[in-house]
Design a protein around this motif. Sequence first.
Motif, PDB file in Angstrom:
ATOM      1  N   GLU A  63       0.833  -1.208   0.000  1.00  0.00           N
ATOM      2  CA  GLU A  63       0.000   0.000   0.000  1.00  0.00           C
ATOM      3  C   GLU A  63       0.865   1.253   0.000  1.00  0.00           C
ATOM      4  OE1 GLU A  63      -3.125  -0.263   2.797  1.00  0.00           O
ATOM      5  OE2 GLU A  63      -4.045   1.613   2.113  1.00  0.00           O
ATOM      6  N   PRO A  64       0.650   2.187  -0.944  1.00  0.00           N
ATOM      7  CA  PRO A  64       1.423   3.438  -0.915  1.00  0.00           C
ATOM      8  C   PRO A  64       1.092   4.237   0.333  1.00  0.00           C
ATOM      9  CG  PRO A  64       0.110   3.241  -2.923  1.00  0.00           C
ATOM     10  CD  PRO A  64      -0.325   2.159  -2.016  1.00  0.00           C
ATOM     11  N   HIS A  66       0.673   7.360   0.998  1.00  0.00           N
ATOM     12  CA  HIS A  66      -0.314   8.444   0.960  1.00  0.00           C
ATOM     13  C   HIS A  66      -1.751   7.938   0.940  1.00  0.00           C
ATOM     14  CE1 HIS A  66       0.411   7.604  -3.337  1.00  0.00           C
ATOM     15  NE2 HIS A  66      -0.884   7.829  -3.431  1.00  0.00           N
ATOM     16  N   GLN A  67      -1.915   6.644   0.693  1.00  0.00           N
ATOM     17  CA  GLN A  67      -3.281   6.110   0.710  1.00  0.00           C
ATOM     18  C   GLN A  67      -3.696   5.620   2.089  1.00  0.00           C
ATOM     19  OE1 GLN A  67      -3.782   3.106  -2.259  1.00  0.00           O
ATOM     20  NE2 GLN A  67      -3.415   4.523  -3.947  1.00  0.00           N
TER      21      GLN A  67
END
Length: 466
Positions: A63-64, A66-67
Amino acid sequence: MAAKQKSVYVCSSCGYESPRWNGRCPECGEWNTFTEEVQTAPPSGGGRNAPSAAYAPELLRMEPIHQVSTTDEVRYTTEIPELDRVLGGGIVKGSLLLLGGDPGIGKSTLLLQICQHLRPDLTILYVSGEESKRQIKLRADRLGVTNPNLYLKTETDIDAICTTVEQNRPDLVMIDSIQTMNCPGLSSSPGSVSQVRECTNRLLRCAKSQEIPILIVGHVNKDGAIAGPKVLEHIVDAVLHFEGERNMSYRILRAIKNRYGSTNEIGVFEMGDHGLIQVENPSLTLLMERPSGVSGVTVACAMEGTRPILAEIQALVTRSALSSPRRMTTGVNANMASLLIAVLEKRLGAPFSHLDVYVNVVGGLRIDEPAVGLSLVLALLSGVRDVPVDEHIVAIGEVGLAGEVRSVSQVEARIAESAKLGFTRCIIPRQNISSLSSPEKYGIQLIGIRSIWELIDILEPGKAGK
Ligand code: TYD
Ligand code: MG
Protein backbone atom coordinates in the motif's frame (compact mmCIF):
# COMPACT_ATOMS: atom_id res chain seq x y z
CA MET A 1 1.03 -39.09 17.37
CA ALA A 2 1.72 -37.27 20.62
CA ALA A 3 3.23 -33.78 20.33
CA LYS A 4 6.98 -33.79 20.75
CA GLN A 5 8.07 -32.33 24.11
CA LYS A 6 11.37 -30.71 24.86
CA SER A 7 12.81 -29.18 27.99
CA VAL A 8 14.32 -25.70 27.88
CA TYR A 9 15.65 -23.43 30.58
CA VAL A 10 14.34 -19.87 30.45
CA CYS A 11 15.69 -16.81 32.27
CA SER A 12 12.80 -15.28 34.17
CA SER A 13 14.41 -11.88 33.95
CA CYS A 14 15.05 -11.42 30.25
CA GLY A 15 13.50 -14.46 28.58
CA TYR A 16 16.79 -15.93 27.30
CA GLU A 17 16.44 -19.61 26.45
CA SER A 18 19.10 -22.24 26.87
CA PRO A 19 19.11 -26.05 26.52
CA ARG A 20 21.06 -26.30 29.82
CA TRP A 21 20.59 -24.79 33.26
CA ASN A 22 22.88 -21.85 33.97
CA GLY A 23 23.70 -20.24 37.29
CA ARG A 24 24.07 -16.87 35.63
CA CYS A 25 22.22 -15.68 32.56
CA PRO A 26 24.68 -14.98 29.72
CA GLU A 27 22.26 -12.43 28.27
CA CYS A 28 21.33 -10.17 31.20
CA GLY A 29 23.85 -11.28 33.82
CA GLU A 30 21.25 -12.09 36.51
CA TRP A 31 21.96 -14.96 38.90
CA ASN A 32 19.65 -17.86 39.65
CA THR A 33 16.94 -16.89 37.22
CA PHE A 34 16.73 -20.06 35.09
CA THR A 35 13.62 -22.18 35.37
CA GLU A 36 12.83 -25.31 33.47
CA GLU A 37 9.95 -25.21 31.04
CA VAL A 38 8.58 -27.95 28.87
CA GLN A 39 7.97 -26.83 25.33
CA THR A 40 5.43 -28.58 23.17
CA ALA A 41 5.92 -28.22 19.46
CA PRO A 42 3.37 -25.66 18.24
CA PRO A 43 0.48 -27.01 16.20
CA SER A 44 1.42 -26.81 12.57
CA GLY A 45 -0.31 -23.73 11.17
CA GLY A 46 0.83 -24.37 7.62
CA GLY A 47 1.37 -21.46 5.35
CA ARG A 48 4.70 -20.28 6.70
CA ASN A 49 6.64 -22.39 4.27
CA ALA A 50 3.92 -22.56 1.68
CA PRO A 51 4.85 -21.31 -1.75
CA SER A 52 3.85 -17.74 -2.50
CA ALA A 53 1.55 -18.99 -5.23
CA ALA A 54 -0.75 -20.21 -2.46
CA TYR A 55 -1.58 -16.64 -1.43
CA ALA A 56 -4.42 -14.72 -2.99
CA PRO A 57 -3.16 -11.67 -4.96
CA GLU A 58 -4.80 -9.14 -2.55
CA LEU A 59 -2.73 -10.59 0.30
CA LEU A 60 0.45 -9.71 -1.55
CA ARG A 61 -0.54 -6.12 -2.35
CA MET A 62 1.62 -3.28 -1.01
CA GLU A 63 0.00 0.00 0.00
CA PRO A 64 1.42 3.44 -0.92
CA ILE A 65 1.88 5.57 2.20
CA HIS A 66 -0.31 8.44 0.96
CA GLN A 67 -3.28 6.11 0.71
CA VAL A 68 -3.07 5.14 4.35
CA SER A 69 -5.79 6.85 6.33
CA THR A 70 -4.93 8.36 9.68
CA THR A 71 -8.30 9.91 10.40
CA ASP A 72 -9.92 6.72 11.65
CA GLU A 73 -7.82 6.48 14.84
CA VAL A 74 -10.42 6.29 17.59
CA ARG A 75 -9.49 7.16 21.14
CA TYR A 76 -11.67 6.60 24.17
CA THR A 77 -10.85 9.31 26.66
CA THR A 78 -10.92 7.97 30.19
CA GLU A 79 -12.09 11.34 31.52
CA ILE A 80 -9.36 11.11 34.14
CA PRO A 81 -7.15 13.95 32.80
CA GLU A 82 -4.03 12.79 34.66
CA LEU A 83 -4.35 9.38 32.96
CA ASP A 84 -5.34 10.76 29.57
CA ARG A 85 -2.25 12.93 29.55
CA VAL A 86 0.01 9.92 30.13
CA LEU A 87 -1.83 7.92 27.47
CA GLY A 88 -1.40 10.73 24.96
CA GLY A 89 -5.11 11.61 24.83
CA GLY A 90 -7.00 8.42 25.65
CA ILE A 91 -7.05 4.70 24.93
CA VAL A 92 -6.62 3.95 21.21
CA LYS A 93 -9.02 1.41 19.72
CA GLY A 94 -7.32 -1.94 19.15
CA SER A 95 -4.30 -1.14 21.28
CA LEU A 96 -2.70 -3.33 23.91
CA LEU A 97 -1.67 -1.48 27.06
CA LEU A 98 0.35 -2.77 29.96
CA LEU A 99 -0.03 -1.23 33.40
CA GLY A 100 2.84 -2.28 35.65
CA GLY A 101 3.54 -1.58 39.28
CA ASP A 102 4.35 -3.07 42.66
CA PRO A 103 1.65 -5.18 44.32
CA GLY A 104 -0.68 -2.97 46.34
CA ILE A 105 0.24 0.24 44.54
CA GLY A 106 -3.31 0.71 43.20
CA LYS A 107 -3.48 -0.88 39.74
CA SER A 108 -6.80 -2.66 40.27
CA THR A 109 -8.17 0.48 41.90
CA LEU A 110 -7.21 2.57 38.88
CA LEU A 111 -8.85 0.08 36.50
CA LEU A 112 -12.14 0.22 38.39
CA GLN A 113 -12.01 3.99 38.46
CA ILE A 114 -11.51 4.06 34.69
CA CYS A 115 -14.70 1.98 34.43
CA GLN A 116 -16.62 4.69 36.24
CA HIS A 117 -15.26 7.62 34.27
CA LEU A 118 -15.34 6.14 30.77
CA ARG A 119 -18.13 7.20 28.40
CA PRO A 120 -21.29 5.53 29.77
CA ASP A 121 -22.31 3.90 26.49
CA LEU A 122 -19.12 1.80 26.29
CA THR A 123 -19.25 -1.76 27.58
CA ILE A 124 -16.30 -2.93 29.62
CA LEU A 125 -15.23 -6.46 30.43
CA TYR A 126 -13.12 -6.74 33.59
CA VAL A 127 -11.42 -10.12 33.82
CA SER A 128 -9.79 -10.96 37.11
CA GLY A 129 -7.65 -13.96 37.86
CA GLU A 130 -6.81 -12.69 41.34
CA GLU A 131 -10.02 -11.72 43.06
CA SER A 132 -13.54 -13.12 43.27
CA LYS A 133 -16.48 -11.25 41.75
CA ARG A 134 -17.68 -10.48 45.25
CA GLN A 135 -14.36 -8.91 46.21
CA ILE A 136 -14.40 -6.80 43.07
CA LYS A 137 -17.97 -5.73 43.69
CA LEU A 138 -17.17 -4.74 47.27
CA ARG A 139 -14.26 -2.63 46.07
CA ALA A 140 -16.37 -1.13 43.28
CA ASP A 141 -18.99 -0.16 45.89
CA ARG A 142 -16.33 1.48 48.00
CA LEU A 143 -15.05 3.41 45.01
CA GLY A 144 -18.58 4.42 43.97
CA VAL A 145 -18.43 2.56 40.64
CA THR A 146 -22.00 2.28 39.40
CA ASN A 147 -21.49 1.77 35.65
CA PRO A 148 -24.19 -0.71 34.50
CA ASN A 149 -22.12 -1.50 31.40
CA LEU A 150 -19.32 -3.03 33.43
CA TYR A 151 -19.19 -6.84 33.19
CA LEU A 152 -17.10 -9.05 35.44
CA LYS A 153 -15.50 -12.38 34.69
CA THR A 154 -13.25 -14.43 36.89
CA GLU A 155 -11.25 -16.60 34.53
CA THR A 156 -7.65 -17.56 33.98
CA ASP A 157 -7.93 -19.55 30.73
CA ILE A 158 -6.72 -17.14 28.05
CA ASP A 159 -8.52 -18.95 25.22
CA ALA A 160 -11.81 -18.76 27.10
CA ILE A 161 -11.23 -15.04 27.61
CA CYS A 162 -10.41 -14.41 23.95
CA THR A 163 -13.50 -16.36 22.85
CA THR A 164 -15.66 -14.38 25.30
CA VAL A 165 -14.28 -11.15 23.85
CA GLU A 166 -14.87 -12.28 20.26
CA GLN A 167 -18.45 -13.29 20.95
CA ASN A 168 -19.53 -10.40 23.18
CA ARG A 169 -17.41 -7.68 21.60
CA PRO A 170 -17.08 -5.30 24.55
CA ASP A 171 -15.56 -1.85 23.88
CA LEU A 172 -12.75 -2.25 26.39
CA VAL A 173 -11.22 -5.28 28.10
CA MET A 174 -9.19 -5.27 31.31
CA ILE A 175 -7.05 -8.23 32.36
CA ASP A 176 -5.99 -8.31 36.01
CA SER A 177 -3.30 -9.66 36.00
CA ILE A 178 -1.27 -11.26 33.19
CA GLN A 179 0.71 -13.34 35.70
CA THR A 180 -2.42 -15.27 36.69
CA MET A 181 -3.42 -16.08 33.12
CA ASN A 182 -2.92 -19.52 31.73
CA CYS A 183 -2.58 -20.81 28.21
CA PRO A 184 -3.96 -24.37 28.16
CA GLY A 185 -1.58 -25.59 25.44
CA LEU A 186 1.51 -24.93 27.56
CA SER A 187 2.59 -27.15 30.40
CA SER A 188 4.48 -24.50 32.40
CA SER A 189 2.81 -22.83 35.35
CA PRO A 190 1.03 -19.45 35.18
CA GLY A 191 3.41 -16.53 35.64
CA SER A 192 6.30 -18.31 33.94
CA VAL A 193 8.02 -16.60 31.06
CA SER A 194 6.50 -18.72 28.32
CA GLN A 195 2.98 -18.45 29.79
CA VAL A 196 3.15 -14.68 30.16
CA ARG A 197 4.55 -14.28 26.68
CA GLU A 198 2.06 -16.59 24.99
CA CYS A 199 -0.94 -15.14 26.85
CA THR A 200 0.11 -11.62 25.87
CA ASN A 201 0.55 -12.70 22.25
CA ARG A 202 -2.94 -14.14 22.18
CA LEU A 203 -4.37 -10.98 23.70
CA LEU A 204 -2.47 -8.97 21.09
CA ARG A 205 -4.03 -10.97 18.28
CA CYS A 206 -7.44 -10.58 19.87
CA ALA A 207 -7.01 -6.79 20.31
CA LYS A 208 -5.84 -6.25 16.74
CA SER A 209 -8.31 -8.56 15.01
CA GLN A 210 -11.34 -7.35 16.96
CA GLU A 211 -10.18 -3.71 17.20
CA ILE A 212 -10.83 -3.80 20.92
CA PRO A 213 -8.41 -2.11 23.31
CA ILE A 214 -7.08 -4.39 26.05
CA LEU A 215 -5.53 -3.11 29.25
CA ILE A 216 -3.29 -5.65 30.96
CA VAL A 217 -2.06 -5.43 34.53
CA GLY A 218 1.44 -6.74 35.12
CA HIS A 219 3.15 -7.15 38.46
CA VAL A 220 6.62 -5.88 38.94
CA ASN A 221 9.42 -7.90 40.49
CA LYS A 222 11.75 -6.68 43.18
CA ASP A 223 14.04 -4.95 40.69
CA GLY A 224 11.27 -2.83 39.27
CA ALA A 225 11.02 -4.69 35.95
CA ILE A 226 7.70 -6.05 34.73
CA ALA A 227 7.69 -9.59 36.10
CA GLY A 228 7.99 -12.03 33.31
CA PRO A 229 10.29 -11.15 30.54
CA LYS A 230 11.24 -7.86 28.99
CA VAL A 231 9.73 -9.29 25.82
CA LEU A 232 6.33 -8.39 27.24
CA GLU A 233 7.23 -4.75 26.92
CA HIS A 234 8.11 -5.29 23.26
CA ILE A 235 4.79 -6.93 22.44
CA VAL A 236 2.44 -4.26 23.80
CA ASP A 237 1.75 -0.80 22.35
CA ALA A 238 2.21 1.14 25.56
CA VAL A 239 3.73 0.45 28.95
CA LEU A 240 2.55 2.52 31.89
CA HIS A 241 4.30 2.30 35.19
CA PHE A 242 2.61 3.07 38.47
CA GLU A 243 5.24 4.06 41.02
CA GLY A 244 5.47 5.51 44.48
CA GLU A 245 6.34 4.54 47.98
CA ARG A 246 3.71 2.18 49.36
CA ASN A 247 3.68 4.00 52.70
CA MET A 248 3.29 7.40 51.07
CA SER A 249 0.04 8.44 49.53
CA TYR A 250 1.42 9.86 46.26
CA ARG A 251 1.38 7.70 43.16
CA ILE A 252 3.04 8.63 39.91
CA LEU A 253 1.92 7.17 36.62
CA ARG A 254 4.58 7.28 33.96
CA ALA A 255 4.62 6.08 30.34
CA ILE A 256 7.76 4.05 29.65
CA LYS A 257 6.75 3.23 26.12
CA ASN A 258 3.91 4.67 24.08
CA ARG A 259 3.33 4.08 20.39
CA TYR A 260 0.51 6.62 20.46
CA GLY A 261 1.99 9.50 22.41
CA SER A 262 4.88 10.98 24.31
CA THR A 263 6.70 9.08 27.02
CA ASN A 264 7.61 12.15 29.03
CA GLU A 265 4.28 12.86 30.62
CA ILE A 266 3.44 11.86 34.17
CA GLY A 267 0.18 11.72 36.05
CA VAL A 268 0.10 12.33 39.78
CA PHE A 269 -2.46 10.70 42.06
CA GLU A 270 -3.04 10.43 45.75
CA MET A 271 -4.47 7.29 47.33
CA GLY A 272 -7.35 8.20 49.60
CA ASP A 273 -10.17 6.38 51.39
CA HIS A 274 -12.25 6.37 48.23
CA GLY A 275 -9.58 5.44 45.75
CA LEU A 276 -7.17 7.50 43.72
CA ILE A 277 -7.61 11.24 43.60
CA GLN A 278 -5.93 13.27 40.88
CA VAL A 279 -3.37 15.80 41.97
CA GLU A 280 -3.81 18.55 39.43
CA ASN A 281 -1.21 20.88 40.87
CA PRO A 282 1.56 18.58 42.13
CA SER A 283 4.00 21.44 42.80
CA LEU A 284 1.65 23.02 45.31
CA THR A 285 1.12 19.72 47.10
CA LEU A 286 4.79 18.79 47.07
CA LEU A 287 5.86 22.12 48.55
CA MET A 288 3.16 22.28 51.19
CA GLU A 289 5.18 21.07 54.18
CA ARG A 290 8.43 22.81 53.34
CA PRO A 291 10.34 23.85 56.46
CA SER A 292 11.56 27.44 56.60
CA GLY A 293 14.83 28.77 57.94
CA VAL A 294 16.59 25.40 57.70
CA SER A 295 19.87 24.96 55.86
CA GLY A 296 20.15 22.51 52.97
CA VAL A 297 16.58 22.98 51.75
CA THR A 298 15.74 24.49 48.39
CA VAL A 299 13.35 24.18 45.46
CA ALA A 300 14.07 22.72 42.03
CA CYS A 301 12.02 22.90 38.89
CA ALA A 302 11.97 19.78 36.73
CA MET A 303 10.06 19.29 33.50
CA GLU A 304 7.92 16.21 33.30
CA GLY A 305 6.92 16.23 29.65
CA THR A 306 5.27 19.55 29.01
CA ARG A 307 4.59 20.20 32.66
CA PRO A 308 6.97 21.95 35.04
CA ILE A 309 7.00 20.46 38.52
CA LEU A 310 8.53 22.21 41.49
CA ALA A 311 9.94 19.93 44.13
CA GLU A 312 11.75 20.39 47.38
CA ILE A 313 15.35 19.15 47.52
CA GLN A 314 16.91 18.51 50.90
CA ALA A 315 20.61 18.02 51.53
CA LEU A 316 21.76 17.00 54.96
CA VAL A 317 25.48 17.55 55.41
CA THR A 318 26.97 16.28 58.68
CA ARG A 319 30.35 15.34 60.09
CA SER A 320 31.29 11.81 59.21
CA ALA A 321 32.49 9.19 61.66
CA LEU A 322 33.65 6.96 58.80
CA SER A 323 36.91 6.97 56.91
CA SER A 324 35.03 7.17 53.62
CA PRO A 325 32.02 9.43 54.13
CA ARG A 326 28.54 8.32 53.16
CA ARG A 327 26.71 9.62 50.09
CA MET A 328 23.05 8.68 49.96
CA THR A 329 20.48 9.99 47.52
CA THR A 330 16.77 9.46 47.03
CA GLY A 331 15.01 10.98 44.04
CA VAL A 332 18.14 12.19 42.25
CA ASN A 333 20.81 10.26 40.45
CA ALA A 334 23.60 9.27 42.86
CA ASN A 335 26.26 9.87 40.21
CA MET A 336 25.01 13.36 39.53
CA ALA A 337 25.12 14.14 43.27
CA SER A 338 28.69 12.78 43.62
CA LEU A 339 29.79 14.75 40.61
CA LEU A 340 28.33 18.01 41.92
CA ILE A 341 29.89 17.43 45.34
CA ALA A 342 33.25 17.06 43.58
CA VAL A 343 32.64 20.26 41.60
CA LEU A 344 31.82 22.15 44.82
CA GLU A 345 34.91 20.78 46.49
CA LYS A 346 37.23 21.64 43.63
CA ARG A 347 35.79 24.97 42.47
CA LEU A 348 34.58 26.49 45.73
CA GLY A 349 36.83 24.62 48.17
CA ALA A 350 33.84 23.22 50.07
CA PRO A 351 35.20 20.67 52.61
CA PHE A 352 33.11 17.60 51.76
CA SER A 353 35.83 15.01 52.27
CA HIS A 354 34.97 14.55 55.97
CA LEU A 355 31.25 15.06 55.64
CA ASP A 356 28.37 12.64 55.10
CA VAL A 357 25.84 13.84 52.54
CA TYR A 358 22.24 12.69 52.33
CA VAL A 359 20.08 14.07 49.52
CA ASN A 360 16.33 13.62 49.30
CA VAL A 361 13.60 14.82 46.97
CA VAL A 362 10.44 15.21 49.02
CA GLY A 363 7.25 13.39 47.99
CA GLY A 364 8.83 10.29 46.43
CA LEU A 365 9.43 12.10 43.14
CA ARG A 366 12.40 11.22 40.92
CA ILE A 367 14.00 14.18 39.20
CA ASP A 368 16.96 13.10 37.13
CA GLU A 369 17.10 16.03 34.76
CA PRO A 370 20.43 17.91 34.41
CA ALA A 371 18.46 21.16 34.86
CA VAL A 372 18.01 20.44 38.57
CA GLY A 373 21.80 20.47 39.04
CA LEU A 374 21.91 24.12 40.10
CA SER A 375 19.30 23.67 42.82
CA LEU A 376 21.12 20.59 44.08
CA VAL A 377 24.35 22.60 44.23
CA LEU A 378 22.52 25.36 46.09
CA ALA A 379 21.10 22.85 48.60
CA LEU A 380 24.55 21.29 49.13
CA LEU A 381 26.21 24.67 49.49
CA SER A 382 23.55 25.78 51.96
CA GLY A 383 24.03 22.50 53.85
CA VAL A 384 27.80 22.70 54.02
CA ARG A 385 27.83 26.40 55.04
CA ASP A 386 24.85 25.83 57.34
CA VAL A 387 23.08 28.88 55.97
CA PRO A 388 19.40 28.59 54.98
CA VAL A 389 18.41 29.53 51.42
CA ASP A 390 15.80 32.28 51.07
CA GLU A 391 12.56 30.32 50.81
CA HIS A 392 11.30 32.48 47.95
CA ILE A 393 14.12 31.38 45.64
CA VAL A 394 13.97 28.76 42.88
CA ALA A 395 17.17 27.74 41.08
CA ILE A 396 17.12 26.43 37.51
CA GLY A 397 20.22 25.44 35.55
CA GLU A 398 22.68 22.76 34.61
CA VAL A 399 26.10 22.77 36.26
CA GLY A 400 29.20 21.77 34.29
CA LEU A 401 32.43 20.30 35.62
CA ALA A 402 34.14 23.69 35.55
CA GLY A 403 31.47 25.07 37.85
CA GLU A 404 29.85 26.95 34.97
CA VAL A 405 26.08 27.30 34.85
CA ARG A 406 24.70 26.12 31.52
CA SER A 407 21.45 27.04 29.85
CA VAL A 408 18.45 24.73 30.00
CA SER A 409 15.47 24.06 27.75
CA GLN A 410 11.87 25.20 28.33
CA VAL A 411 13.04 27.89 30.71
CA GLU A 412 9.97 30.08 30.16
CA ALA A 413 7.56 27.39 31.36
CA ARG A 414 9.74 26.83 34.42
CA ILE A 415 9.90 30.52 35.30
CA ALA A 416 6.15 30.97 34.78
CA GLU A 417 5.38 28.04 37.10
CA SER A 418 7.73 29.42 39.77
CA ALA A 419 6.05 32.83 39.57
CA LYS A 420 2.62 31.22 39.73
CA LEU A 421 3.51 29.48 42.97
CA GLY A 422 4.54 32.74 44.61
CA PHE A 423 8.32 32.58 44.37
CA THR A 424 9.89 36.03 44.07
CA ARG A 425 13.42 35.25 42.87
CA CYS A 426 14.51 32.82 40.22
CA ILE A 427 18.17 32.00 39.63
CA ILE A 428 18.69 31.01 36.01
CA PRO A 429 21.65 30.66 33.64
CA ARG A 430 22.77 34.04 32.26
CA GLN A 431 22.60 32.61 28.75
CA ASN A 432 18.90 31.90 29.17
CA ILE A 433 18.11 35.48 30.25
CA SER A 434 19.40 36.88 26.97
CA SER A 435 17.11 34.55 25.03
CA LEU A 436 13.95 35.68 26.86
CA SER A 437 11.88 38.17 24.87
CA SER A 438 10.55 40.19 27.80
CA PRO A 439 11.92 39.07 31.17
CA GLU A 440 9.66 41.50 33.09
CA LYS A 441 6.43 39.83 32.08
CA TYR A 442 6.79 36.94 34.55
CA GLY A 443 6.51 39.15 37.64
CA ILE A 444 9.50 37.45 39.28
CA GLN A 445 13.03 38.75 39.75
CA LEU A 446 15.36 36.87 37.43
CA ILE A 447 18.95 36.49 38.58
CA GLY A 448 21.19 35.38 35.74
CA ILE A 449 24.43 33.67 36.79
CA ARG A 450 27.40 32.25 34.88
CA SER A 451 29.16 30.28 37.55
CA ILE A 452 28.32 28.58 40.85
CA TRP A 453 30.71 31.06 42.44
CA GLU A 454 27.90 33.64 42.24
CA LEU A 455 25.66 31.43 44.40
CA ILE A 456 27.68 32.36 47.49
CA ASP A 457 26.70 35.98 47.15
CA ILE A 458 23.04 35.02 46.77
CA LEU A 459 23.23 32.72 49.79
CA GLU A 460 25.17 35.10 52.01
CA PRO A 461 25.17 38.59 50.48
CA GLY A 462 28.51 40.34 50.91
CA LYS A 463 30.38 37.20 51.96
CA ALA A 464 31.65 36.01 48.60
CA GLY A 465 35.24 34.91 48.73
CA LYS A 466 35.18 33.93 52.36
P1 TYD B 1 -4.86 -2.33 44.61
O1 TYD B 1 -5.55 -1.56 43.57
O2 TYD B 1 -5.51 -3.60 45.07
O3 TYD B 1 -3.37 -2.63 44.22
P2 TYD B 1 -2.78 -3.57 43.08
O4 TYD B 1 -3.90 -3.98 42.21
O5 TYD B 1 -1.79 -2.67 42.40
O6 TYD B 1 -2.12 -4.70 43.75
O7 TYD B 1 -4.66 -1.33 45.82
C1 TYD B 1 -4.56 -1.81 47.07
C2 TYD B 1 -4.09 -0.79 48.05
O8 TYD B 1 -4.73 0.46 47.97
C3 TYD B 1 -4.39 -1.36 49.40
O9 TYD B 1 -3.22 -1.29 50.16
C4 TYD B 1 -5.47 -0.52 49.95
C5 TYD B 1 -5.34 0.77 49.21
N1 TYD B 1 -6.63 1.42 48.94
C6 TYD B 1 -6.92 2.61 49.57
O10 TYD B 1 -6.14 3.14 50.36
N2 TYD B 1 -8.12 3.23 49.31
C7 TYD B 1 -9.03 2.68 48.46
O11 TYD B 1 -10.10 3.29 48.24
C8 TYD B 1 -8.72 1.44 47.82
C9 TYD B 1 -9.68 0.80 46.88
C10 TYD B 1 -7.51 0.85 48.08
MG1 MG C 1 -4.70 -5.92 42.00
